[in-house]
Design a protein around this motif. Sequence first.
Motif, PDB file in Angstrom:
ATOM      1  N   PHE A  49       0.845  -1.188   0.000  1.00  0.00           N
ATOM      2  CA  PHE A  49       0.000   0.000   0.000  1.00  0.00           C
ATOM      3  C   PHE A  49       0.885   1.245   0.000  1.00  0.00           C
ATOM      4  CE2 PHE A  49      -3.312  -2.788   1.832  1.00  0.00           C
ATOM      5  CZ  PHE A  49      -4.421  -2.364   1.105  1.00  0.00           C
ATOM      6  N   HIS A  50       0.454   2.252  -0.739  1.00  0.00           N
ATOM      7  CA  HIS A  50       1.141   3.529  -0.598  1.00  0.00           C
ATOM      8  C   HIS A  50       0.712   4.134   0.729  1.00  0.00           C
ATOM      9  CE1 HIS A  50       2.559   7.598  -1.296  1.00  0.00           C
ATOM     10  NE2 HIS A  50       3.360   7.067  -2.212  1.00  0.00           N
ATOM     11  N   PRO A  51       1.665   4.594   1.543  1.00  0.00           N
ATOM     12  CA  PRO A  51       1.314   5.019   2.900  1.00  0.00           C
ATOM     13  C   PRO A  51       0.525   6.318   2.980  1.00  0.00           C
ATOM     14  CG  PRO A  51       3.641   5.386   2.493  1.00  0.00           C
ATOM     15  CD  PRO A  51       3.121   4.613   1.323  1.00  0.00           C
ATOM     16  N   THR A  52       0.564   7.142   1.936  1.00  0.00           N
ATOM     17  CA  THR A  52      -0.103   8.446   2.030  1.00  0.00           C
ATOM     18  C   THR A  52      -1.145   8.692   0.949  1.00  0.00           C
ATOM     19  OG1 THR A  52       1.669   9.499   0.738  1.00  0.00           O
ATOM     20  CG2 THR A  52       1.890   9.494   3.153  1.00  0.00           C
ATOM     21  N   MET A  53      -1.192   7.884  -0.093  1.00  0.00           N
ATOM     22  CA  MET A  53      -2.169   8.061  -1.166  1.00  0.00           C
ATOM     23  C   MET A  53      -3.278   7.027  -1.003  1.00  0.00           C
ATOM     24  SD  MET A  53      -3.379   9.608  -3.770  1.00  0.00           S
ATOM     25  CE  MET A  53      -2.040  10.738  -4.159  1.00  0.00           C
ATOM     26  N   GLY A  55      -6.003   4.331  -1.367  1.00  0.00           N
ATOM     27  CA  GLY A  55      -6.430   3.460  -2.451  1.00  0.00           C
ATOM     28  C   GLY A  55      -5.338   2.977  -3.373  1.00  0.00           C
ATOM     29  N   LEU A  56      -4.157   3.559  -3.300  1.00  0.00           N
ATOM     30  CA  LEU A  56      -3.073   3.166  -4.201  1.00  0.00           C
ATOM     31  C   LEU A  56      -2.339   1.968  -3.612  1.00  0.00           C
ATOM     32  CD1 LEU A  56      -1.371   3.619  -6.731  1.00  0.00           C
ATOM     33  CD2 LEU A  56      -0.030   5.310  -5.437  1.00  0.00           C
ATOM     34  N   ALA A  57      -2.299   0.873  -4.368  1.00  0.00           N
ATOM     35  CA  ALA A  57      -1.636  -0.346  -3.895  1.00  0.00           C
ATOM     36  C   ALA A  57      -1.075  -1.099  -5.083  1.00  0.00           C
ATOM     37  CB  ALA A  57      -2.623  -1.231  -3.130  1.00  0.00           C
ATOM     38  N   TYR A  58      -0.044  -1.904  -4.799  1.00  0.00           N
ATOM     39  CA  TYR A  58       0.601  -2.733  -5.811  1.00  0.00           C
ATOM     40  C   TYR A  58       0.663  -4.170  -5.320  1.00  0.00           C
ATOM     41  CZ  TYR A  58       2.108   1.733  -7.792  1.00  0.00           C
ATOM     42  OH  TYR A  58       2.128   2.983  -8.334  1.00  0.00           O
ATOM     43  N   ALA A  59       0.650  -5.084  -6.271  1.00  0.00           N
ATOM     44  CA  ALA A  59       0.798  -6.503  -5.965  1.00  0.00           C
ATOM     45  C   ALA A  59       1.900  -7.071  -6.831  1.00  0.00           C
ATOM     46  CB  ALA A  59      -0.513  -7.262  -6.220  1.00  0.00           C
ATOM     47  N   ARG A  60       2.674  -7.985  -6.255  1.00  0.00           N
ATOM     48  CA  ARG A  60       3.698  -8.687  -7.034  1.00  0.00           C
ATOM     49  C   ARG A  60       3.386 -10.172  -7.059  1.00  0.00           C
ATOM     50  NH1 ARG A  60       7.715 -11.048  -3.380  1.00  0.00           N
ATOM     51  NH2 ARG A  60       7.771  -9.983  -1.356  1.00  0.00           N
ATOM     52  N   THR A  61       3.833 -10.843  -8.112  1.00  0.00           N
ATOM     53  CA  THR A  61       3.640 -12.282  -8.248  1.00  0.00           C
ATOM     54  C   THR A  61       4.975 -12.939  -8.540  1.00  0.00           C
ATOM     55  OG1 THR A  61       3.235 -12.302 -10.643  1.00  0.00           O
ATOM     56  CG2 THR A  61       1.354 -11.827  -9.211  1.00  0.00           C
ATOM     57  N   ALA A 103       3.731   9.809  -4.803  1.00  0.00           N
ATOM     58  CA  ALA A 103       2.753   8.765  -5.112  1.00  0.00           C
ATOM     59  C   ALA A 103       2.911   8.213  -6.516  1.00  0.00           C
ATOM     60  CB  ALA A 103       1.338   9.313  -4.925  1.00  0.00           C
ATOM     61  N   ASP A 104       3.618   8.901  -7.402  1.00  0.00           N
ATOM     62  CA  ASP A 104       3.773   8.437  -8.778  1.00  0.00           C
ATOM     63  C   ASP A 104       4.960   7.494  -8.960  1.00  0.00           C
ATOM     64  OD1 ASP A 104       1.556   9.869  -9.688  1.00  0.00           O
ATOM     65  OD2 ASP A 104       2.769  11.680  -9.998  1.00  0.00           O
ATOM     66  N   ALA A 105       5.839   7.410  -7.975  1.00  0.00           N
ATOM     67  CA  ALA A 105       7.049   6.605  -8.107  1.00  0.00           C
ATOM     68  C   ALA A 105       6.788   5.177  -7.631  1.00  0.00           C
ATOM     69  CB  ALA A 105       8.191   7.213  -7.309  1.00  0.00           C
ATOM     70  N   VAL A 106       7.217   4.214  -8.418  1.00  0.00           N
ATOM     71  CA  VAL A 106       7.158   2.811  -8.020  1.00  0.00           C
ATOM     72  C   VAL A 106       8.371   2.112  -8.624  1.00  0.00           C
ATOM     73  CG1 VAL A 106       5.695   2.136  -9.991  1.00  0.00           C
ATOM     74  CG2 VAL A 106       5.739   0.723  -7.921  1.00  0.00           C
ATOM     75  N   TYR A 107       8.892   1.125  -7.872  1.00  0.00           N
ATOM     76  CA  TYR A 107      10.110   0.417  -8.265  1.00  0.00           C
ATOM     77  C   TYR A 107       9.859  -1.090  -8.183  1.00  0.00           C
ATOM     78  CZ  TYR A 107      12.073   5.018  -7.242  1.00  0.00           C
ATOM     79  OH  TYR A 107      12.331   6.360  -7.210  1.00  0.00           O
ATOM     80  N   ARG A 129       3.411   5.654 -11.970  1.00  0.00           N
ATOM     81  CA  ARG A 129       2.664   4.553 -11.346  1.00  0.00           C
ATOM     82  C   ARG A 129       2.659   3.281 -12.186  1.00  0.00           C
ATOM     83  NH1 ARG A 129      -2.444   7.534  -8.210  1.00  0.00           N
ATOM     84  NH2 ARG A 129      -1.251   9.394  -7.604  1.00  0.00           N
ATOM     85  N   GLY A 130       3.731   3.071 -12.925  1.00  0.00           N
ATOM     86  CA  GLY A 130       3.884   1.823 -13.661  1.00  0.00           C
ATOM     87  C   GLY A 130       3.330   1.829 -15.059  1.00  0.00           C
ATOM     88  N   ARG A 131       2.902   2.967 -15.549  1.00  0.00           N
ATOM     89  CA  ARG A 131       2.444   3.014 -16.940  1.00  0.00           C
ATOM     90  C   ARG A 131       3.619   2.871 -17.895  1.00  0.00           C
ATOM     91  NH1 ARG A 131      -0.549   6.613 -13.952  1.00  0.00           N
ATOM     92  NH2 ARG A 131      -2.825   6.278 -13.998  1.00  0.00           N
ATOM     93  N   THR A 132       4.761   3.440 -17.522  1.00  0.00           N
ATOM     94  CA  THR A 132       6.007   3.274 -18.284  1.00  0.00           C
ATOM     95  C   THR A 132       7.133   3.044 -17.290  1.00  0.00           C
ATOM     96  OG1 THR A 132       6.478   5.647 -18.297  1.00  0.00           O
ATOM     97  CG2 THR A 132       5.191   4.769 -20.142  1.00  0.00           C
ATOM     98  N   PHE A 133       8.181   2.405 -17.785  1.00  0.00           N
ATOM     99  CA  PHE A 133       9.324   2.092 -16.923  1.00  0.00           C
ATOM    100  C   PHE A 133      10.632   2.443 -17.608  1.00  0.00           C
ATOM    101  CE2 PHE A 133       6.173  -0.776 -15.047  1.00  0.00           C
ATOM    102  CZ  PHE A 133       6.434  -0.637 -13.693  1.00  0.00           C
ATOM    103  N   GLN A 134      11.608   2.769 -16.780  1.00  0.00           N
ATOM    104  CA  GLN A 134      13.005   2.791 -17.199  1.00  0.00           C
ATOM    105  C   GLN A 134      13.710   1.623 -16.520  1.00  0.00           C
ATOM    106  OE1 GLN A 134      13.588   7.050 -16.003  1.00  0.00           O
ATOM    107  NE2 GLN A 134      14.595   7.183 -18.009  1.00  0.00           N
ATOM    108  N   ARG A 135      14.741   1.138 -17.154  1.00  0.00           N
ATOM    109  CA  ARG A 135      15.349  -0.126 -16.725  1.00  0.00           C
ATOM    110  C   ARG A 135      16.823   0.040 -16.406  1.00  0.00           C
ATOM    111  NH1 ARG A 135      15.047  -5.689 -20.295  1.00  0.00           N
ATOM    112  NH2 ARG A 135      16.899  -6.744 -19.447  1.00  0.00           N
ATOM    113  N   THR A 136      17.229  -0.582 -15.304  1.00  0.00           N
ATOM    114  CA  THR A 136      18.644  -0.710 -14.970  1.00  0.00           C
ATOM    115  C   THR A 136      18.962  -2.186 -14.817  1.00  0.00           C
ATOM    116  OG1 THR A 136      18.755   1.421 -13.823  1.00  0.00           O
ATOM    117  CG2 THR A 136      20.432  -0.221 -13.276  1.00  0.00           C
ATOM    118  N   ASP A 137      19.832  -2.697 -15.653  1.00  0.00           N
ATOM    119  CA  ASP A 137      20.245  -4.092 -15.525  1.00  0.00           C
ATOM    120  C   ASP A 137      21.158  -4.249 -14.321  1.00  0.00           C
ATOM    121  OD1 ASP A 137      18.862  -5.142 -17.757  1.00  0.00           O
ATOM    122  OD2 ASP A 137      20.390  -4.328 -19.101  1.00  0.00           O
TER     123      ASP A 137
END
Length: 766
Positions: A49-53, A55-61, A103-107, A129-137
């Motif tokens: 859960f985002h701590p301050t926004m 309703g904003l939450a992410y799930a990983r699988t 709230a827009d940053a996610v890693y 919020r995950g609509r686009t990503f930049q990548r670091t190998d």
Amino acid sequence: MNPIKPLLGALLALAGATASAQPPAPPTTPYDWRAVEIVGGGFVDGIVFHPTMPGLAYARTDMGGAYRRDTATGRWLPLLDGLSLADVNLMGVESVAVDPHDADAVYLACGTYTSPAAPNGALLRSSDRGRTFQRTDLPFKLGANEGGRGNGERLMVDPNDGRVLYLGTRYAGLWRSTDRAATWRRVDAFPDAAWRRDASDGPPPSWGGSDGKATINFIVFDPTSSTRGQPSRTIYAGVSVVGRPGLWVSRDAGASWAPVPGGPTLHRPMRAALAGDGRLYIAYAIEPGPHRMKDGSVWRLDPRSGSWADITPAPPGATDPFGYATVAVDPRDPKRLLASTAGRGKGDELFHSVDSGATWKPLFTTATFDASAAPYVADTHLHWLFDVKINPANPDHAIFTTGYGGWETFNLTAADKGQPTTWQVMSRGIEETVALALHSPTTGVPLVTAIGDYSGFVHTDLDKPAPGNPKPPFFGNTHDVTGAEAAPEVVVRIGHARDGGKNLGYSLDGGATWREPRAVPAGKPVGDGFIAVSADGKAWVWTPKGQVPHVSHDRGDSWTPVKGLPAGTRVVADRANPRRFHAMALFEDQLFGSNDAGLSFSARPLALPDGPVMRPASGVHNHSNRGDDRGGQDRLYATPGREGDLWLAAFHGLYRGGDGQAMKRLPAVSQIHAFGFGRAAPGSSVPSLYLVGTVAGQYGIFRSTDGGNGWQRINDDAHQWGLILQISGDPKVFGRVYVGTHGRGVVYGDPRPQSTADIADRPGRP
């Protein structure tokens, strides 16, 4: 003279000549894509859960990507569907992190396996919020689908300085970024002795992956240890070790580290939560999980006094062994806790406390569960509760994860008063199944699926969850499903049976009801292998994996070994003549045919125009140099409605032949991972072809309406889903195609409509 310039010119000239010789890329036919609703189906191993926004939450699988919850609908939106086959390793998400002040940053820390053949992991960072990503190998591997994958979070953003992130790894130590995850450096101050296994650790845990090494399971920042804009000075790291300190702390922003004295050492720290009053709560277990385990505990640390307290809700015992997976703290109330058991044979339990763990009460003994959003889960006990979270914006809302998705409640405060809680499936939008076979009958339901880890499903409505597990029998894994071309009411499936059932089930009413046969083939008829059904539905040929094929002409009452076929040979039914079956031994360069309803086969040379195909070298994780062995490549296919007309979808190309005609290779196709047929285009007499692979040098999903002479790409770069194993068109609806992925469930596509009338003409769509 610079010798590099003429060499570069020659290379550019060669590249230009090669490019001009390459056939043009296939044109694109726009498609709309939707999930075939199963809901969940795989291990959701982390919720953030985002701590301050609100309703904003992410799930990983563990192998199906990451999701963001839509605050308006409550559905989960996939974030990594754009990953291509080349990046399928990144579909496993090891950890998720958010910035409390952005709230827009996610890693996302991505990487599925740490085996020698697996690629290194990567860190994906997003500012939208995950609509686009930049990548670091990354210079090391991650293990999102290995043991301990429910632990965490291994990746964390410093709550006082969003430029700083820490990542705990499985075998490469602790890493830090100071530029919002763009670059990373190893934290050398974190001692190797803290996490490297040695002889004193005893045998490695029985959980596989990462070679049994200890791993850094979680990172926790103390936000009160610094001021905004300066890195937090107090950081905790939990390490999966037994017999020595598993909790380490830095009090100088990571410059030095020391074990926290007095802590428990009998078990491994799994997850931790820092309460608003400064107390740290840690769940422990003897194994990293998520499989069965024998012991565990829950502890509370008061950093101000350095004192530890054992607050285990219910001690495991010899007759009821289990561990503890996680402990959660209400962000609004530091005394309100939830803790979940792990690996409990009779089903896991969730405990609730309102006094900082001094007393606990189980929730599930009085709770009610509504499985209507995913009816199949009613047959599965609660397991793999490796993450539990209380919504920072709503003390009534809590989520816990499972091996098939997860559950949530919106009346958690009822437990504060000793009243029952109610739970519902939380996984709408998450699709994490593995499709092993797809069957779209010529009439009746749109689709029947064979799904790994489940009984498969009969999809009467593509946009609503299937009614439940089809049974009898009840399968723990369904490997194949097929039906009769001219008798579509006959559907047969094979799989791993549970509860003493047979390994085959069949339906005589198009999947509405199911039966078990009286017998199964002699030997070891495990649920793997392939099943073929004659065009009239009266003859079934079952090839158990690695065994002699058997045929039944009485709906499984009796089985006869097939003559003339090598063990393990997959058989396909002719889709026009019910007396005929076909088979192939690709690496032995042989075709086989039966004219007596599968009792016996005769052989003839396959004789591919470009020569025999070499047997592939064995690989890892079902892969070889010819793709995933559960996919649709290197298989023989019979054309719908045409007797003796065969297609070979080889990994390296597409061939067609049949009665009296040698196999001929079709141009443009250079690689195949899945292949299937669909309804002919209006005005055409040839079925549409669908394949996943490479055409004219471009990888994608393709359709041909002219027998393979021309192809159109029907997906785009935003819809790739990593690895695709199966594909099938719908014989009832032109253009509709079903795609079975490895970890992103089953999706279906329709040509993008040009008018509202086009939408109205499509059955199965709202």
